[in-house]
Scaffold this active site. Structure first.
Site, short mmCIF file in Angstrom:
data_model
loop_
_atom_site.label_atom_id
_atom_site.label_comp_id
_atom_site.label_asym_id
_atom_site.label_seq_id
_atom_site.Cartn_x
_atom_site.Cartn_y
_atom_site.Cartn_z
N GLU A 120 8.02 -7.84 -9.08
CA GLU A 120 7.17 -7.89 -10.26
C GLU A 120 7.03 -9.32 -10.79
OE1 GLU A 120 5.28 -5.56 -11.49
OE2 GLU A 120 6.00 -4.22 -9.89
N HIS A 138 4.83 -5.71 3.72
CA HIS A 138 5.56 -6.72 4.48
C HIS A 138 6.05 -7.83 3.57
CE1 HIS A 138 6.68 -9.44 7.70
NE2 HIS A 138 5.94 -10.38 7.12
#
Length: 432
Positions: free
Chosen positions: A105, A323
């Site tokens: 985040e 990924h």
């Protein structure tokens, strides 16, 4: 653990059937004087023209200890780890999960430039690390933060590296998640580097040096199944086998090499199937079963040191996250696919089921741990944000023992430039 010691290191050949069965594959036994004398292979002559089919061998089985509900399937395979160690496994996996969420985040908020989560692969990290000796040398790829976390690497250093601040052991020179260790601490983890698979032959070289020194240590080299397609993997496997090095190759087969699924990466039976061709003792394990990973790594490590032999472990798992923060996995896989692994076959959930059945964990403990672990991560996060960046002069150091004249001139040019135009740079955020 008797059944484990066998650990299915041998190849399992199917019985005779369509195509090439074992008898056809081996040819017809001949008197010694009629057997092939070629130095490059051990084989018999064959009088029929037949090509070896890619799937002449049955699929390598996936070794497991627990089912998805946390039941131990065969008591003889239970590693019988003490309660505190199992709790450490669980706390490390969940702490890693919390750290991943906060740093992911923070990248989305623009606070750091890049991040890679470990969602779904936590069991491969902590299960393997728990089986190692503290002096064993680890070469990571880039998705093994749990290895360091289990070994006691401080949250503050994870954050410092991702922020590239003055406490970063790499002095702010590397992109995030390329963790390294200060010389005086944690010296048995080699700093992460970006190029794919370069750590594999390097790890073999380190293992060969350990063998020559008779140091009774092992090297563990982590990589993904995508990295196994690199030429460095071939070179490393072959060198390890021919030089008989005490190394454990640990492949995290998580289903995707960035956006390329395994169905497009190879046509053989995964990575473990390549081991016998190189002369590596090989096994495939359930990477979401922390006990299976632990058992396989412990036995491979023991034999690698005792016998100077290389081992290959293929841990089958699934990369639940993107990924990296530069990737959007919804472009190449469905939400339903990801949800299945997140909800039905997650390594953290499986170990929690086990703990709950043993009455070693409950809902109250879970809530308290989640709250306290989040607080720990946020405190380290906030501290990292307050730290200044390393001084600009460090751009020129740590390459040569004695700085050559050209670098001294460049450093002086930078110093003069900053003296003249320093107001155009955020120098207040850097150490003097």
């Amino acid at each position: 653990m008797a059944a484990l010691r066998a650990l299915r290191w041998r190849r399992r050949l199917p019985g005779p059937g369509p195509g090439l069965g074992p008898r056809r594959l081996l040819g017809t036994a001949a008197p010694p004087e009629e057997r092939p004398q070629f130095p490059g292979a051990s084989a018999e002559f064959a009088e029929r023209l037949e090509f070896i089919q890619p799937r002449v061998l049955a699929g390598i089985p996936v070794y497991r200890v627990m089912d998805r509900q946390g039941h131990v399937i065969r008591e003889s395979e239970d590693p019988q780890l003490p309660k505190e160690q199992v709790l450490k496994l669980y706390r490390t996996m969940t702490l890693l999960n919390t750290m991943d969420r906060i740093l992911y985040e923070s990248q989305r908020q623009g606070r750091i430039s890049f991040y890679m989560t470990n969602y779904g692969e936590e069991g491969t990290h902590v299960g393997s690390t728990a089986a190692l000796d503290s002096a064993d040398l680890v070469f990571g790829q880039y998705r093994e933060a749990g290895v360091l976390l289990y070994r006691g690497y401080p949250l503050e250093l994870f954050m410092a590296q991702c922020y590239g601040n003055a406490r970063d052991p790499g002095k702010g020179r590397q992109m995030p998640v390329h963790y390294g260790c200060p010389e005086r601490h944690f010296r048995h983890f080699v700093t992460i580097s970006s190029p794919l698979a370069t750590q594999i032959p390097q790890a073999v070289g380190a293992a060969y040096a350990i063998k020559r020194a008779d140091a009774s240590r092992a090297v563990v080299c982590y990589f993904g199944e995508g990295a196994a397609s690199e030429g460095d993997a071939h070179a490393g496997f072959n060198f390890a086998a021919t030089l008989e090095c005490p190394i454990v190759f640990f492949c995290r087969n998580n289903g995707y090499a960035i956006s390329t699924p395994t169905s497009e990466q190879y046509r053989g039976d995964g990575i473990a199937a390549r081991g016998p061709g190189y002369g590596l003792l090989s096994i495939r394990v359930d990477g979401n079963d922390v006990f299976a990973v632990y058992n396989a790594t412990r036995e491979a490590r023991r034999r690698a040191v005792a016998e100077n032999q290389p081992f290959l472990i293929e841990a089958m798992t699934y990369r639940i996250g993107h990924h990296s923060t530069s990737d959007d996995s919804s472009a190449y896989r469905s939400v339903d696919e990801v949800n299945y692994w997140d909800k039905q076959d997650h390594p953290i959930s499986r170990l929690r089921h086990y703990l709950t059945r043993r009455a070693w964990w409950d809902e109250d403990m879970e809530r308290e741990w989640r709250k306290s672990s989040r607080k720990m991560v946020l405190e380290a996060f906030e501290q990292a944000e307050r730290e200044p960046k390393p001084p600009p002069r460090l751009l020129f150091s740590d390459v040569y023992r004695e700085m050559p004249p050209r670098l001294r001139r460049q450093r002086q040019e930078l110093e003069r430039h900053l003296e003249a135009y320093g107001e155009h740079y955020p120098l207040q955020h850097f150490q003097k």
